[in-house]
Motif scaffolding. Structure first.
Motif, PDB file in Angstrom:
ATOM      1  N   VAL A  30       0.949  -1.125   0.013  1.00 21.48           N
ATOM      2  CA  VAL A  30      -0.013   0.019   0.020  1.00 21.48           C
ATOM      3  C   VAL A  30       0.853   1.192   0.024  1.00 21.48           C
ATOM      4  O   VAL A  30       0.649   2.212  -0.651  1.00 21.48           O
ATOM      5  N   GLY A  31       2.001   1.055   0.588  1.00 19.23           N
ATOM      6  CA  GLY A  31       2.869   2.325   0.787  1.00 19.23           C
ATOM      7  C   GLY A  31       3.466   2.565  -0.705  1.00 19.23           C
ATOM      8  O   GLY A  31       3.546   3.668  -1.052  1.00 19.23           O
ATOM      9  N   ALA A  32       3.860   1.570  -1.336  1.00 19.11           N
ATOM     10  CA  ALA A  32       4.502   1.506  -2.672  1.00 19.11           C
ATOM     11  C   ALA A  32       3.521   2.411  -3.577  1.00 19.11           C
ATOM     12  O   ALA A  32       3.724   2.965  -4.567  1.00 19.11           O
ATOM     13  N   ILE A  33       2.354   1.664  -3.474  1.00 20.77           N
ATOM     14  CA  ILE A  33       1.136   2.212  -4.355  1.00 20.77           C
ATOM     15  C   ILE A  33       0.882   3.946  -4.178  1.00 20.77           C
ATOM     16  O   ILE A  33       0.895   4.573  -4.749  1.00 20.77           O
ATOM     17  N   PHE A  34       1.042   4.308  -2.735  1.00 18.09           N
ATOM     18  CA  PHE A  34       0.884   5.551  -2.493  1.00 18.09           C
ATOM     19  C   PHE A  34       2.135   6.637  -3.077  1.00 18.09           C
ATOM     20  O   PHE A  34       1.938   7.658  -3.411  1.00 18.09           O
ATOM     21  N   ALA A  35       3.121   5.883  -2.844  1.00 16.89           N
ATOM     22  CA  ALA A  35       4.598   6.706  -3.070  1.00 16.89           C
ATOM     23  C   ALA A  35       4.513   6.901  -4.478  1.00 16.89           C
ATOM     24  O   ALA A  35       5.273   7.940  -5.050  1.00 16.89           O
ATOM     25  N   PHE A  36       4.260   5.661  -5.255  1.00 14.59           N
ATOM     26  CA  PHE A  36       4.771   5.634  -6.676  1.00 14.59           C
ATOM     27  C   PHE A  36       3.735   5.905  -7.840  1.00 14.59           C
ATOM     28  O   PHE A  36       3.887   6.369  -8.784  1.00 14.59           O
ATOM     29  N   ALA A  37       2.359   5.182  -7.383  1.00 19.73           N
ATOM     30  CA  ALA A  37       1.302   5.217  -8.429  1.00 19.73           C
ATOM     31  C   ALA A  37       0.441   6.262  -8.259  1.00 19.73           C
ATOM     32  O   ALA A  37      -0.310   6.769  -9.281  1.00 19.73           O
ATOM     33  N   VAL A  38      -0.027   6.895  -7.228  1.00 21.71           N
ATOM     34  CA  VAL A  38      -0.855   7.745  -6.989  1.00 21.71           C
ATOM     35  C   VAL A  38      -0.434   9.175  -7.228  1.00 21.71           C
ATOM     36  O   VAL A  38       0.537   9.433  -6.400  1.00 21.71           O
ATOM     37  N   ASP A  39      -0.930   9.874  -7.956  1.00 21.12           N
ATOM     38  CA  ASP A  39      -0.565  11.316  -8.213  1.00 21.12           C
ATOM     39  C   ASP A  39      -1.929  12.079  -7.747  1.00 21.12           C
ATOM     40  O   ASP A  39      -2.415  12.751  -8.849  1.00 21.12           O
ATOM     41  N   ALA A  40      -2.113  12.523  -6.625  1.00 20.27           N
ATOM     42  CA  ALA A  40      -3.048  13.099  -6.206  1.00 20.27           C
ATOM     43  C   ALA A  40      -2.842  14.333  -5.412  1.00 20.27           C
ATOM     44  O   ALA A  40      -1.658  14.123  -4.668  1.00 20.27           O
ATOM     45  N   ASN A  41      -3.167  15.358  -5.326  1.00 17.73           N
ATOM     46  CA  ASN A  41      -3.084  16.636  -4.709  1.00 17.73           C
ATOM     47  C   ASN A  41      -4.142  16.900  -3.637  1.00 17.73           C
ATOM     48  O   ASN A  41      -5.114  17.462  -4.203  1.00 17.73           O
ATOM     49  N   LEU A  42      -3.938  16.640  -2.469  1.00 16.36           N
ATOM     50  CA  LEU A  42      -4.940  16.805  -1.427  1.00 16.36           C
ATOM     51  C   LEU A  42      -4.492  18.157  -0.828  1.00 16.36           C
ATOM     52  O   LEU A  42      -5.392  18.730   0.242  1.00 16.36           O
ATOM     53  N   ASN A  49       2.752  11.016  -1.096  1.00 17.68           N
ATOM     54  CA  ASN A  49       4.020  10.563  -1.280  1.00 17.68           C
ATOM     55  C   ASN A  49       4.835  10.245   0.141  1.00 17.68           C
ATOM     56  O   ASN A  49       5.428   9.039   0.344  1.00 17.68           O
ATOM     57  N   VAL A  50       4.634  10.989   1.043  1.00 20.47           N
ATOM     58  CA  VAL A  50       5.218  11.145   2.322  1.00 20.47           C
ATOM     59  C   VAL A  50       4.350  10.057   3.083  1.00 20.47           C
ATOM     60  O   VAL A  50       5.176   8.936   3.710  1.00 20.47           O
ATOM     61  N   VAL A  51       3.036   9.685   2.864  1.00 19.86           N
ATOM     62  CA  VAL A  51       2.298   8.643   3.477  1.00 19.86           C
ATOM     63  C   VAL A  51       2.781   7.263   2.980  1.00 19.86           C
ATOM     64  O   VAL A  51       2.878   6.563   3.793  1.00 19.86           O
ATOM     65  N   GLY A  52       3.029   7.278   1.700  1.00 18.11           N
ATOM     66  CA  GLY A  52       3.417   6.103   1.202  1.00 18.11           C
ATOM     67  C   GLY A  52       4.813   5.534   1.694  1.00 18.11           C
ATOM     68  O   GLY A  52       5.061   4.353   2.089  1.00 18.11           O
ATOM     69  N   TRP A  53       5.742   6.611   1.824  1.00 14.01           N
ATOM     70  CA  TRP A  53       7.065   6.166   2.313  1.00 14.01           C
ATOM     71  C   TRP A  53       6.912   5.791   3.748  1.00 14.01           C
ATOM     72  O   TRP A  53       7.533   4.825   4.349  1.00 14.01           O
ATOM     73  N   VAL A  54       5.998   6.245   4.599  1.00 18.27           N
ATOM     74  CA  VAL A  54       6.128   6.213   6.131  1.00 18.27           C
ATOM     75  C   VAL A  54       5.465   4.597   6.186  1.00 18.27           C
ATOM     76  O   VAL A  54       5.705   3.859   6.848  1.00 18.27           O
TER      77      VAL A  54
END
Length: 96
Positions: A12-24, A30-35
């Motif tokens: 899930v972290g890899a998906i958030f860090a590398f695949a999702v390009d959303a601006n909230l 990206n930081v959430v994915g790495w964490v």
């Protein structure tokens, strides 16, 4: 944590860090994915460490104890067994 949960967090972290390009705006995915990947990696290493320690522990050697069979009195060719029975009859003063 467990191996499955750790691998799930890493994925899930890899998906958030590398695949999702959303601006909230207030949340950087990206930081959430790495964490999440870091938490999954720490959980995986911790789980493997404890599994490795569990396998390394050697149980004490098992002592085999020979138990002699009970002595049965023999008279001639017959085996003599004494049997005790307690018979309670109704009205003999014992509670039923």
């Amino acid at each position: 944590m467990g191996i499955g949960a750790s691998i799930f967090l890493i994925a899930v972290g890899a998906i958030f860090a590398f695949a999702v390009d959303a601006n909230l705006g207030w949340l950087n995915l990206n930081v959430v994915g790495w964490v999440l990947m870091l938490a999954g990696l720490v959980g995986l290493i911790t789980t493997l460490f404890f599994w490795n320690n569990r396998r390394r522990v050697v149980a004490a050697p098992v002592r085999e104890q020979v138990v002699a069979e009970p002595v049965v009195p023999v008279q001639g060719d017959r085996v003599v067994r004494e049997e005790y029975r307690e018979v309670r009859r109704p009205g003999s003063g014992y509670p039923v």
